[in-house]
Design a protein around this motif. Structure first.
Motif: not given
Length: 407
Positions: A266-282
């Motif tokens: 429901r949030l504005d997330m990056p379109g690329d799942p790998f990119v999103a995961t990098v920032y989530e992990m950080l």
């Protein structure tokens, strides 16, 4: 003389000219778009086929499968029939290889956590694990896709940070805490995995609270899952009862993971799942580091006293759990039917219980077996009914990783 299929008829020398109506009819047939999914028998005029790739379905981060579908999102159900017979066999084999990796590696992460926290501080070791995994993934993306691949908006950065804290600091961090400590306090790895299997059931509850109407079979699955939860957590004083504080900590972990998964759709997330995961992990690793320092895990920390066994377990969690299995999972989301990918949610606990009994000598009592069986049954019922109903063939490219244990 007849013309080849799909080509304009020609008149041999000395023959009567072809009727204009027939020429027009052939031209219309050549220009008509091909509507069937298989190649026609004759040559095809490729100028009639639209150029360019089909629009990609909306993506989310790849850390969790059980995320609500964005409204209005629809994508074709992935199948194996888009390739030739040989390619279909090869792709089918790759799907089962990837599933095997997700089944075994993510099911074994609970064992890896338990061994890691034997001599390493729980939250700080989890923070190290995710920051290393994020760094490796970021470097791979940069080399693979070029400059600018990690560029996101401020809003997307904030969204991924919130989701990462919920998934990794709240979700994974609480599991690590629950598995640390002496055996009389720590939750056995198998019980932790069974409690974490509640995530898809909790997501259904959250979705129902926002107006979604699950099927009756889905509600029955949720009810069965919570009955299994009671069997595992309700104190009875027996030998098979899980430590109540640790068990409730794992339940809190499942709630945090479920909320993070719910919000990520429901949030504005990056379109690329790998990119999103990098920032989530950080973001998750930063929160874990802060909590670890606040908890006093740096006091008296002697890295020289850390056993080789714990270092190897941490390396296994980082490379195998957070990178190898994660990559296999994201590939599955794009190439396998969602109903098949979803099966990891009730295979992982079985793997965790088995490994805990074999390698850590954890007792598997009748109470654990009964409660675990009821939970797995409920999850299986939800996975087999809720996902196909709500997704209509859509597969999320969705957040960070496993139903849980997987990053």
């Amino acid at each position: 003389m007849t013309s080849p299929p799909g080509s304009a008829p020609t008149s041999p020398a000395g023959a009567a000219s072809v009727e204009p109506e027939r020429v027009a009819l052939v031209e219309v047939e050549r220009a008509a778009p091909v509507e069937c999914s298989e190649m026609p028998a004759g040559p095809v005029d490729r100028t009639a086929v639209p150029a360019g790739p089909a629009p990609a379905p909306p993506t989310r981060s790849a850390l969790n499968l059980f995320q609500p579908e964005p409204r209005g999102a629809r994508a074709p159900r992935p199948t194996l029939r888009s390739v030739g017979p040989q390619g279909e066999v090869e792709k089918g084999s790759l799907i089962w290889v990837a599933l095997g990796i997700v089944y075994l590696v993510w099911g074994s992460t609970y064992l890896g956590i338990r061994v890691t926290v034997e001599t390493l501080p729980p939250l700080l070791s989890a923070a190290a694990r995710f920051v290393v995994a994020a760094g490796v993934l970021a470097v791979v993306l940069r080399l693979w896709r070029g400059p600018g691949v990690l560029r996101v908006t401020r809003r997307q950065l904030g969204s991924t940070a919130l989701v990462g804290v919920l998934l990794l600091a709240g979700g994974n961090g609480l599991v690590v805490l629950a598995e640390s400590g002496p055996p009389s306090i720590a939750v056995p790895t198998g019980v932790a995995a069974l409690l974490v299997a509640m995530v898809p059931l909790l997501v259904v509850v959250l979705r129902a609270g926002t107006g979604d109407r699950p099927r009756l079979a889905t509600l029955l699955g949720v009810s069965a899952g919570f009955a299994g939860l009671v069997l595992l957590v309700l104190p009875t004083g027996g030998a098979g009862a899980a430590p109540i504080v640790g068990a409730l900590t794992v339940v809190g972990s499942a709630v945090s993971w479920s909320v993070g998964s719910f919000l990520s759709g429901r949030l504005d997330m990056p379109g690329d799942p790998f990119v999103a995961t990098v920032y989530e992990m950080l973001a998750g690793s930063a929160a874990l580091a802060v909590l670890g320092v606040a908890r006093g895990e740096t006091h008296g920390l002697d890295l020289g006293a850390v056993t080789t066994r714990s270092w190897l377990a941490l390396g296994y969690l980082t490379l195998a759990g957070s990178l190898v299995a994660f990559t296999a999972y994201v590939w599955l989301l794009r190439h396998a039917p969602i109903s098949l990918v979803s099966t990891y949610a009730y295979v992982n606990p079985v793997v965790a219980v088995t490994l805990g009994a074999l390698l850590l000598d954890e007792s598997v009592t009748g109470r654990v077996l009964l409660g675990g069986a009821v939970i797995v049954l409920g999850v299986a019922l939800v996975v087999s009914t809720e996902r196909p109903h709500s997704s209509a063939g859509t597969r999320p490219a969705g957040t960070a990783t496993r139903g849980r244990g997987g990053t």
